[in-house]
Design a protein around this motif. Structure first.
Motif: not given
Length: 149
Positions: A84, A88, A92
């Motif tokens: 993740i 990402r 963000k």
């Protein structure tokens, strides 16, 4: 003479996305990425892993007991978080962890390769643990005894 002024403004360090992903992949079982990212309650994975290892050492039931099998939770969580974090978007990630910084993360090959390595590691470790749990169940049921057949 020039006057020196003391500044008590604390600047936050710049956090690299790929570094956080590798910390999560390699040391996620103890929550190293949480500490690096400055998250609250960073010590929870460390406490969980410590209790599982302590339970394994105290009860000395081997790898078929509950405590060593509990380690799949922080290991899997660290590896999934590595994927993740690596995938990402840099915008963000910077919005979450580098708000006051002038530097910015970039999305490139290091992020993608980190995600690939983490996905392969997750597949291998998950299959190992699944086979281990199935074999423990078979031993518990007595299905691996040669006298049964």
């Amino acid at each position: 003479m020039s006057q020196q002024t003391l500044s008590f403004v604390q600047t936050k360090p710049f956090r690299h996305k790929v570094t956080a992903a590798w910390l999560s992949l390699l040391l996620g079982v103890v929550g190293a990425q949480h500490r690096y990212l400055g998250r609250r309650f960073w010590y929870v994975p460390l406490a969980f892993t410590s209790l599982a290892v302590l339970g394994t050492l105290v009860f000395e039931q081997g790898l078929d007991s509950l405590f060593p099998n509990l380690l799949i939770l922080p290991v899997s969580a660290g590896i999934i978080e590595a994927v993740i974090l690596a995938l990402r978007s840099p915008e963000k990630f910077d919005a979450l962890y580098n708000r006051q910084s002038d530097q910015h993360n970039q999305h490139g090959w290091p992020s993608v390769l980190t995600a690939v390595v983490a996905a392969v590691a997750f597949a291998n470790i998950s299959l190992f643990w699944l086979v281990h749990i199935i074999m423990a169940f078979y031993r518990y049921m007595g299905w691996l005894d040669l006298s049964v057949y």
